[in-house]
Design a protein around this motif. Sequence first.
Motif, short mmCIF file in Angstrom:
data_model
loop_
_atom_site.label_atom_id
_atom_site.label_comp_id
_atom_site.label_asym_id
_atom_site.label_seq_id
_atom_site.Cartn_x
_atom_site.Cartn_y
_atom_site.Cartn_z
N ARG A 1 -8.23 5.88 16.18
CA ARG A 1 -7.93 5.18 17.42
C ARG A 1 -8.62 3.82 17.44
O ARG A 1 -9.74 3.68 16.95
N GLY A 2 -7.91 2.82 18.01
CA GLY A 2 -8.50 1.50 18.13
C GLY A 2 -8.59 0.74 16.82
O GLY A 2 -9.49 -0.08 16.63
N ALA A 3 -7.65 1.01 15.90
CA ALA A 3 -7.68 0.34 14.60
C ALA A 3 -6.29 -0.14 14.20
O ALA A 3 -5.27 0.46 14.57
N THR A 4 -6.26 -1.21 13.44
CA THR A 4 -5.03 -1.76 12.87
C THR A 4 -5.20 -1.85 11.36
O THR A 4 -6.31 -2.09 10.87
N ALA A 5 -4.10 -1.63 10.64
CA ALA A 5 -4.10 -1.77 9.18
C ALA A 5 -3.35 -3.04 8.81
O ALA A 5 -2.24 -3.27 9.29
N TYR A 6 -3.97 -3.85 7.99
CA TYR A 6 -3.33 -5.07 7.49
C TYR A 6 -3.13 -4.94 5.99
O TYR A 6 -4.08 -4.66 5.25
N LEU A 7 -1.87 -5.10 5.54
CA LEU A 7 -1.56 -4.97 4.13
C LEU A 7 -0.79 -6.20 3.65
O LEU A 7 0.19 -6.62 4.29
N LYS A 8 -1.23 -6.76 2.53
CA LYS A 8 -0.48 -7.80 1.86
C LYS A 8 0.11 -7.17 0.60
O LYS A 8 -0.61 -6.91 -0.37
N VAL A 9 1.42 -6.92 0.65
CA VAL A 9 2.03 -6.10 -0.40
C VAL A 9 2.62 -6.96 -1.51
O VAL A 9 3.06 -8.09 -1.28
N PRO A 10 2.65 -6.43 -2.73
CA PRO A 10 3.20 -7.19 -3.85
C PRO A 10 4.73 -7.23 -3.80
O PRO A 10 5.37 -6.50 -3.02
N GLU A 11 5.30 -8.08 -4.62
CA GLU A 11 6.75 -8.14 -4.73
C GLU A 11 7.29 -6.79 -5.20
O GLU A 11 6.76 -6.21 -6.15
N PRO A 12 8.30 -6.26 -4.51
CA PRO A 12 8.80 -4.93 -4.87
C PRO A 12 9.63 -4.96 -6.15
O PRO A 12 10.14 -6.01 -6.55
N PRO A 13 9.80 -3.80 -6.79
CA PRO A 13 10.69 -3.72 -7.95
C PRO A 13 12.12 -4.13 -7.59
O PRO A 13 12.53 -4.10 -6.42
N GLY B 1 -3.13 0.98 -3.08
CA GLY B 1 -1.87 1.68 -3.29
C GLY B 1 -1.72 2.12 -4.73
O GLY B 1 -2.32 1.55 -5.64
N LEU B 2 -0.89 3.16 -4.90
CA LEU B 2 -0.43 3.55 -6.22
C LEU B 2 1.07 3.25 -6.27
O LEU B 2 1.79 3.51 -5.30
N PRO B 3 1.55 2.72 -7.38
CA PRO B 3 2.98 2.38 -7.47
C PRO B 3 3.87 3.61 -7.42
O PRO B 3 3.48 4.70 -7.84
N SER B 4 5.06 3.41 -6.87
CA SER B 4 6.06 4.49 -6.85
C SER B 4 6.86 4.46 -8.14
O SER B 4 6.81 3.50 -8.90
N ASN B 5 7.61 5.52 -8.35
CA ASN B 5 8.56 5.58 -9.46
C ASN B 5 9.96 5.36 -8.88
O ASN B 5 10.77 6.26 -8.80
N GLY B 6 10.18 4.14 -8.40
CA GLY B 6 11.47 3.82 -7.79
C GLY B 6 11.56 4.30 -6.35
O GLY B 6 10.57 4.33 -5.61
N LEU B 7 12.75 4.71 -5.94
CA LEU B 7 13.02 5.07 -4.55
C LEU B 7 12.39 6.39 -4.13
O LEU B 7 12.27 6.66 -2.93
#
Length: 331
Positions: free
Chosen positions: A243-255, A164-170
Amino acid sequence: MTSYRDAGVDLDVHSKMHRLAKRVVLETGANLGKYASSITFQGVELVLHVDGVGTKTLVLERLGKLWVAGWDCVLMNTNDVACDGAKPIAVADYIALPRSDENLFKQVINGIERAVKELNLVLLGGETAILPDLANGVDVVCTVLAFKDRQVVNEARIGDKLYGLPSNGLHANGYSLVRKIIREKLKDNYRAVVDGVNLELELAKPVANYTSFLLEAWNRKLIHAAAHITGGGFTKIKRILPRGATAYLKVPEPPQIFKLMIKLGSIKLWEAYRVFNMGIGLVIAADQNAEKELRRLAKQHGYNLIELGHVYRDSRENIIVETWVGEKLVY
């Protein structure tokens, strides 16, 4: 518990409307992309993409920062088309005002000017509509013309790593919910400072520029797929899954701004991660061997690359988000 539906935006109905539009797009002969459809004209694959800033403009007008709306309407579009590997070249705008107000218009067009100069685009013109009775605020929309000079299939592969790339807020999504929370909990005070969060600063942050990073990443064949985390939040990742795939994400603490909205609105995390970007504005899928180069490229564009997860074979085809508090959300 406050939801997006309570604020007037029903994401489930929104998805149904998208499916209706998709049928028409396909029937008219467009080449369907993950973020932007295209046509081939005299050997050139052209992309035309439109998006608007939405109710963020109501907040920006109150804060005297409508230039951000002009910037956002360009970057929201260019980030989208760049996810599909298309290079933006020109912009046309639509600015609707409730009254003839040169100052409001000047703020918006200044933001558009900043954005097109940043990305070296041409502003071809636009429509300025004065709509008393119909418009109660400022509506800002842009259409971006782009082209593809390379074959890009914006689709992750089994075994890909997710970054991921961080967002600039909302950015420019979830503002109807944010406005409802601030109206009910903070008496419409958009300049309040709550739990160390300066709302005026946070709510007027412009959309991040991922366009330049994405185009270079595609050009260097460093990525297999890219998902711009906008309306619909992390459910957007479904667009790039095979097709036939799942994405698993462990996300950091949000701002802190996201945690504040969750706290004030008593928003369930499952809802939060399908409304807000939660601090991650772009998700990319790539071979693990590309990580070193991706980190270097992200740094060159002012971002820290965040390792998030992976794509694996799974007939359930889910998006699984493990939050910073350990709760697992399934979409």
